[in-house]
Every structure is written in C-alpha cells, then in structure tokens.
Design a protein around this motif. Structure first.
Motif, PDB file in Angstrom:
ATOM      1  N   TYR A 189       0.848  -1.187   0.000  1.00 28.09           N
ATOM      2  CA  TYR A 189       0.000   0.000   0.000  1.00 28.09           C
ATOM      3  C   TYR A 189       0.889   1.244   0.000  1.00 28.09           C
ATOM      4  N   THR A 190       0.581   2.171  -0.899  1.00 26.52           N
ATOM      5  CA  THR A 190       1.389   3.378  -1.027  1.00 26.52           C
ATOM      6  C   THR A 190       0.480   4.603  -1.040  1.00 26.52           C
ATOM      7  N   LEU A 191       0.789   5.564  -0.175  1.00 31.68           N
ATOM      8  CA  LEU A 191       0.134   6.868  -0.179  1.00 31.68           C
ATOM      9  C   LEU A 191       1.216   7.905  -0.436  1.00 31.68           C
ATOM     10  N   HIS A 192       1.021   8.747  -1.439  1.00 28.62           N
ATOM     11  CA  HIS A 192       2.071   9.698  -1.805  1.00 28.62           C
ATOM     12  C   HIS A 192       1.435  10.995  -2.280  1.00 28.62           C
ATOM     13  N   GLY A 193       2.203  12.056  -2.237  1.00 31.95           N
ATOM     14  CA  GLY A 193       1.689  13.337  -2.703  1.00 31.95           C
ATOM     15  C   GLY A 193       2.767  14.394  -2.732  1.00 31.95           C
ATOM     16  N   GLY A 194       2.424  15.529  -3.263  1.00 31.01           N
ATOM     17  CA  GLY A 194       3.367  16.638  -3.342  1.00 31.01           C
ATOM     18  C   GLY A 194       2.693  17.861  -3.937  1.00 31.01           C
ATOM     19  N   MET A 195       3.435  18.933  -4.010  1.00 30.70           N
ATOM     20  CA  MET A 195       2.918  20.172  -4.583  1.00 30.70           C
ATOM     21  C   MET A 195       4.067  21.023  -5.076  1.00 30.70           C
ATOM     22  N   ASP A 196       3.749  21.980  -5.938  1.00 28.04           N
ATOM     23  CA  ASP A 196       4.720  22.938  -6.448  1.00 28.04           C
ATOM     24  C   ASP A 196       4.432  24.307  -5.837  1.00 28.04           C
ATOM     25  N   ILE A 197       5.443  24.888  -5.195  1.00 32.91           N
ATOM     26  CA  ILE A 197       5.311  26.207  -4.587  1.00 32.91           C
ATOM     27  C   ILE A 197       6.187  27.179  -5.379  1.00 32.91           C
ATOM     28  N   PRO A 198       5.589  28.095  -6.146  1.00 34.30           N
ATOM     29  CA  PRO A 198       6.402  29.022  -6.954  1.00 34.30           C
ATOM     30  C   PRO A 198       7.156  30.015  -6.066  1.00 34.30           C
ATOM     31  N   ILE A 199       8.410  30.264  -6.416  1.00 34.25           N
ATOM     32  CA  ILE A 199       9.226  31.226  -5.666  1.00 34.25           C
ATOM     33  C   ILE A 199       9.815  32.295  -6.579  1.00 34.25           C
ATOM     34  N   GLY A 200       9.479  32.233  -7.861  1.00 33.20           N
ATOM     35  CA  GLY A 200       9.977  33.238  -8.801  1.00 33.20           C
ATOM     36  C   GLY A 200       9.193  33.193 -10.084  1.00 33.20           C
ATOM     37  N   GLN A 201       8.850  34.353 -10.618  1.00 31.19           N
ATOM     38  CA  GLN A 201       8.085  34.426 -11.852  1.00 31.19           C
ATOM     39  C   GLN A 201       8.994  34.211 -13.067  1.00 31.19           C
ATOM     40  N   GLY A 202       8.490  33.517 -14.039  1.00 29.30           N
ATOM     41  CA  GLY A 202       9.242  33.316 -15.269  1.00 29.30           C
ATOM     42  C   GLY A 202       8.876  34.348 -16.318  1.00 29.30           C
ATOM     43  N   ASN A 203       9.536  34.273 -17.456  1.00 24.70           N
ATOM     44  CA  ASN A 203       9.235  35.138 -18.595  1.00 24.70           C
ATOM     45  C   ASN A 203       9.487  34.353 -19.872  1.00 24.70           C
ATOM     46  N   LYS A 204       9.582  35.039 -20.987  1.00 25.43           N
ATOM     47  CA  LYS A 204       9.756  34.348 -22.252  1.00 25.43           C
ATOM     48  C   LYS A 204      11.105  33.639 -22.350  1.00 25.43           C
ATOM     49  N   LYS A 205      12.085  34.107 -21.589  1.00 26.05           N
ATOM     50  CA  LYS A 205      13.423  33.529 -21.676  1.00 26.05           C
ATOM     51  C   LYS A 205      13.725  32.554 -20.538  1.00 26.05           C
ATOM     52  N   GLU A 206      13.044  32.689 -19.416  1.00 25.34           N
ATOM     53  CA  GLU A 206      13.353  31.860 -18.258  1.00 25.34           C
ATOM     54  C   GLU A 206      12.083  31.213 -17.716  1.00 25.34           C
ATOM     55  N   ALA A 207      12.213  29.957 -17.311  1.00 22.66           N
ATOM     56  CA  ALA A 207      11.093  29.250 -16.690  1.00 22.66           C
ATOM     57  C   ALA A 207      10.937  29.708 -15.245  1.00 22.66           C
ATOM     58  N   PRO A 208       9.738  29.641 -14.678  1.00 23.70           N
ATOM     59  CA  PRO A 208       9.553  30.035 -13.283  1.00 23.70           C
ATOM     60  C   PRO A 208      10.265  29.075 -12.338  1.00 23.70           C
ATOM     61  N   ALA A 209      10.726  29.589 -11.213  1.00 26.42           N
ATOM     62  CA  ALA A 209      11.376  28.767 -10.199  1.00 26.42           C
ATOM     63  C   ALA A 209      10.341  28.312  -9.176  1.00 26.42           C
ATOM     64  N   PHE A 210      10.528  27.110  -8.625  1.00 29.58           N
ATOM     65  CA  PHE A 210       9.575  26.591  -7.651  1.00 29.58           C
ATOM     66  C   PHE A 210      10.256  25.574  -6.739  1.00 29.58           C
ATOM     67  N   VAL A 211       9.646  25.336  -5.591  1.00 29.97           N
ATOM     68  CA  VAL A 211      10.054  24.288  -4.663  1.00 29.97           C
ATOM     69  C   VAL A 211       8.956  23.236  -4.645  1.00 29.97           C
ATOM     70  N   SER A 212       9.345  21.969  -4.659  1.00 28.80           N
ATOM     71  CA  SER A 212       8.359  20.888  -4.742  1.00 28.80           C
ATOM     72  C   SER A 212       8.524  19.935  -3.559  1.00 28.80           C
ATOM     73  N   PRO A 213       7.861  20.185  -2.419  1.00 28.65           N
ATOM     74  CA  PRO A 213       7.876  19.227  -1.307  1.00 28.65           C
ATOM     75  C   PRO A 213       7.013  18.013  -1.647  1.00 28.65           C
ATOM     76  N   ASN A 214       7.415  16.841  -1.155  1.00 25.51           N
ATOM     77  CA  ASN A 214       6.667  15.617  -1.436  1.00 25.51           C
ATOM     78  C   ASN A 214       6.861  14.604  -0.323  1.00 25.51           C
ATOM     79  N   PHE A 215       5.973  13.615  -0.267  1.00 27.20           N
ATOM     80  CA  PHE A 215       6.060  12.576   0.763  1.00 27.20           C
ATOM     81  C   PHE A 215       5.668  11.237   0.153  1.00 27.20           C
ATOM     82  N   LEU A 216       6.118  10.170   0.794  1.00 27.03           N
ATOM     83  CA  LEU A 216       5.811   8.807   0.370  1.00 27.03           C
ATOM     84  C   LEU A 216       5.651   7.944   1.616  1.00 27.03           C
TER      85      LEU A 216
END
Length: 230
Positions: A189-216
């Motif tokens: 049995y496995t219960l898992h999850g996570g989310m993306d928390i943005p920490i910086g806005q992106g633009n046409k040249k750069e992708a947005p930055a984010f932190v992704s906490p997760n658990f298993l």
C-alpha cells in the motif's frame, strides 16, 4: 523475507510507485535507475529499473511499460518484474482531475542453488567445502502474474495518490514449505503526494522557479517506510 525495493529518488521512476502516473507528462518520457547498496558486502544488493510512458490525449489515457530487477546476494536470488500500465484521465474541473491506473505483468524469481553454503558444508578447520544434505528444490525458477492498481488526484499545483501493488499476492517462492501453502507477496500500500510552490516568476526567456515538497508512505506486510523531501 523483506519488502519490495523502492528507490530513494522514487519520483525518477514514477511507474514503480503508482500505475496512474502513466501518461502524466506532456511528452513521451523514459528513464532508467540503478542502485548499488552496501558495496562492502561483495555486490550484495543491486537494483535497476527502466520505464517508458506517454499520453494519448484523444483517448484521455496514458500508457507505460516498466522493467525492474533486483539482485540479492551477488546473484543468489534474482527477481524481475515486467509490466504494462494503462491510466484513464477524468477531469473534475478545468484544472483538476483524477486518473485511474491499472498494471499487469509478470513477476519472476530465480534462485541459484549452487551459490548457497549450508552449515553442514563448513569444516571447523578447512572452512566451506564439500557436499550438503540439504534437498535441492525441484523448481528454481518461478514466474507468476502480478496485478496492481492506483488512483491519482492532480492539478497544476498538487497531486495525491494511492496505489496497491501485488493485488493477487503472487507466490514467488521456490521452496516447498507446509505443502507450499505460502501467502505469497503481501499487498504493498502506497500513499504519496506533493505540490509545487512558486518562488519566482518566469518570462519568455526563463522558466519560473519553484520548490516541490513531497512525501511517500509505504506499508507492506510488517514493514513501513516514510520518505519526506523536496
């Protein structure tokens, strides 16, 4: 007796965790993983895996294939799993949906009897050698059907999943004990999850930055495992 091998970087092999991950990426994706554990014990434990998965948008579906191998005792016990995955996507809102996944494949266990050393083969002075009185099993290679299923709730910002591996508890043992009334592999049995928390806005040249906490959280037989990270 032990639990299934699970990579510490489990997000790199998603189909090992939950078949509902099949087709979860925007483009076809494949990956490989390898772990060499406890190197000082003469290649005691080696685990490897490879997968491929892709989305079929017109059918709201995803498919995938997963190959996993585990080598314990420098080749004494080898287990191999190959499985095919299918997941169906059902949207609840414009950005939130549920995926239902199923997995079917083969689980094979192989025992190299000639590499085993039993107590009656060990001479107090000369060390290991000679013949053993232990009875050699008639079958040293066993292949069984293995079935699994999973659910995945997802959106653009979070995901939460539940999976059950070895639903049919396949009996992989090569030894005949108590008329071979073995319980087989316990359900994982496995219960898992996570989310993306943005920490910086992106633009046409750069992708947005984010932190992704997760658990298993994993439970199989008498064993439990918790992984938390980001």
């Amino acid at each position: 007796q032990a639990q299934d091998p699970i990579f510490s970087q489990y997000y790199a092999t998603p189909l090992q965790i939950n078949p509902a991950f099949a087709g979860s990426s925007f483009a076809p994706r494949f990956g490989i993983a390898y772990r060499h554990q406890w190197q000082g014990l003469n290649r005691a434990y080696r685990t490897y895996a490879g997968f491929y998965e892709q989305s079929i948008d017109r059918l709201n579906s995803g498919i995938g294939f997963h190959l996993e191998g585990d080598d314990a005792g420098n080749g004494i016990l080898r287990t191999t799993r190959f499985s095919a995955h299918y997941a169906y996507r059902l949207m609840i809102t414009e950005k939130t949906g549920v995926k239902i996944g199923i997995e079917a494949g083969a689980y094979q266990a192989r025992l190299d009897w000639d590499k085993l050393i039993f107590p009656d083969q060990i001479d107090p002075i000369g060390g290991p050698g000679g013949m053993t009185a232990e009875q050699r099993p008639d079958q040293l290679n066993r292949t069984r059907l293995d079935l699994s299923s999973g659910l995945l709730l997802f959106s653009e910002k979070f995901w939460l999943g539940l999976a059950m591996k070895h639903l049919n508890t396949p009996n992989e043992t090569c030894l005949v004990v108590n008329d071979n009334l073995a319980r087989g592999l316990p359900v994982r049995y496995t219960l898992h999850g996570g989310m993306d928390i943005p920490i910086g806005q992106g633009n046409k040249k750069e992708a947005p930055a984010f932190v992704s906490p997760n658990f298993l959280l994993v439970s199989q037989g008498p064993y439990q495992q918790i992984n938390i990270g980001a």
